[in-house]
Design an enzyme around this catalytic site. Sequence first.
Site, PDB file in Angstrom:
ATOM      1  N   TYR A  62     -15.567 -16.548 -39.808  1.00 48.41           N
ATOM      2  CA  TYR A  62     -15.665 -17.859 -39.160  1.00 48.41           C
ATOM      3  C   TYR A  62     -14.387 -18.192 -38.372  1.00 48.41           C
ATOM      4  O   TYR A  62     -13.910 -17.379 -37.598  1.00 48.41           O
ATOM      5  CB  TYR A  62     -16.004 -18.935 -40.180  1.00 48.41           C
ATOM      6  CG  TYR A  62     -17.494 -19.083 -40.475  1.00 48.41           C
ATOM      7  CD1 TYR A  62     -18.396 -19.561 -39.517  1.00 48.41           C
ATOM      8  CD2 TYR A  62     -18.009 -18.770 -41.734  1.00 48.41           C
ATOM      9  CE1 TYR A  62     -19.753 -19.723 -39.793  1.00 48.41           C
ATOM     10  CE2 TYR A  62     -19.366 -18.931 -42.020  1.00 48.41           C
ATOM     11  CZ  TYR A  62     -20.234 -19.413 -41.042  1.00 48.41           C
ATOM     12  OH  TYR A  62     -21.564 -19.576 -41.322  1.00 48.41           O
ATOM     13  N   SER A  63     -13.803 -19.385 -38.586  1.00 47.21           N
ATOM     14  CA  SER A  63     -12.721 -19.864 -37.712  1.00 47.21           C
ATOM     15  C   SER A  63     -11.409 -19.100 -37.840  1.00 47.21           C
ATOM     16  O   SER A  63     -10.492 -19.333 -37.053  1.00 47.21           O
ATOM     17  CB  SER A  63     -12.451 -21.356 -37.973  1.00 47.21           C
ATOM     18  OG  SER A  63     -13.497 -22.139 -37.471  1.00 47.21           O
ATOM     19  N   VAL A  64     -11.305 -18.215 -38.817  1.00 49.12           N
ATOM     20  CA  VAL A  64     -10.115 -17.354 -38.895  1.00 49.12           C
ATOM     21  C   VAL A  64      -9.961 -16.586 -37.571  1.00 49.12           C
ATOM     22  O   VAL A  64      -8.867 -16.178 -37.193  1.00 49.12           O
ATOM     23  CB  VAL A  64     -10.213 -16.396 -40.105  1.00 49.12           C
ATOM     24  CG1 VAL A  64      -9.017 -15.458 -40.163  1.00 49.12           C
ATOM     25  CG2 VAL A  64     -10.312 -17.201 -41.402  1.00 49.12           C
ATOM     26  N   LYS A  66     -10.371 -17.884 -34.557  1.00 42.42           N
ATOM     27  CA  LYS A  66      -9.917 -18.708 -33.426  1.00 42.42           C
ATOM     28  C   LYS A  66      -8.518 -18.316 -32.933  1.00 42.42           C
ATOM     29  O   LYS A  66      -8.303 -18.176 -31.732  1.00 42.42           O
ATOM     30  CB  LYS A  66      -9.961 -20.196 -33.787  1.00 42.42           C
ATOM     31  CG  LYS A  66     -11.388 -20.776 -33.795  1.00 42.42           C
ATOM     32  CD  LYS A  66     -11.370 -22.281 -33.977  1.00 42.42           C
ATOM     33  CE  LYS A  66     -12.765 -22.893 -33.797  1.00 42.42           C
ATOM     34  NZ  LYS A  66     -13.655 -22.651 -34.926  1.00 42.42           N
TER      35      LYS A  66
END
Length: 358
Positions: A62-64, A66
């Site tokens: 997931y957002s890791v 970004k």
Amino acid sequence: MHPRFAPVRDCFHDLLASGRETGASLAIWYDGQPVVDLVGGSRTSDGSSGEPWLPETLVNVYSVGKPVAALCLLTLVDREKVDLDAPVDRYWPEFRTPATVRQVLSHTAGLPTFPVPRPATAIADWTLLTGDLAAADPEWAPGSVAGEHAWTYGHLVGEVLRRVDGRSVGRFLAEEIAGPWRLDLGFGLADADQRRCADLRYGDPEWPTRALGEPGSLRARAMGNPAGGQDLAVLNSALWRGVEMPAVNLHATASGLARLYAGLLAGGVLDGVRLFSAELVAEATRVQYDGPDLVLDRTARWTLGMQWEPDGSWGMGGLGGSSAWADPERGYTFAYATAQLAEHDRVDELAEVLHSVL
């Protein structure tokens, strides 16, 4: 593993033994060296009878991802091909929102949602989704406040990159960062890499509802469109693994993430290979915004792609419990990649044990 870090290993094994974790990897570098590299549990959702988690098992974090997408665009900033304070429409003429590249990178551009409701299949249509963003009206005046660009971040960053460089984020990452630094992570996986992936699973059946937040809220709008971002049938599909949704679909090993942060913590150099200038790393990890985040519904300190914590560490957690960061004060980098979608208490406990032994 160095005996000093045995309590961290014990904590990791306790999470698995208790059932709070069913499949994960953990990697830590300290003082410029890898000191912990653990895997455990199963990469398939049928528990102990499934296929064991291996060092080369990839999982959606997931957002890791970004900060990883941000670093691709920041590479062009470092090469003076992109100006942080230029308006986005200098590089992407159709883009209507009067935001700068810096505002896009720091979650203050005002575009935390895709404006047109789209089905899960839309994740395969980069042109459609970037076109939606280009034509969108911002939710707030760019630069005035932050709201995590939960699903849109990768398309905003990635389209500026593509307009300037010609390559997609996934290809740029593979050729310019992951390849030179030997990082096992990527966006838009080929078939062979998809076969190494762990299946995501719910820590409890209510997780998808909790993750989305209040129906109709900015958070729910930011994370619910395109549809399917919390749906296992989508997340474990070849479609999801094969497309580029750089805000949320990095597939990585913990060791790959810990290596990446080790290179950043060393000022942009890893194993003698310099990818970023020390000045770029300093600017990328400096707080750009400190105040309310309208999507997270709490105070946040955003750098250019990461969250900055009061202890001076910088990095990013992902929905479901994965996380990766660097702690300059204590001299370590930490990465946890899990398939068990739940809260961040597992990471909190591991970090607490790590701090106790440092």
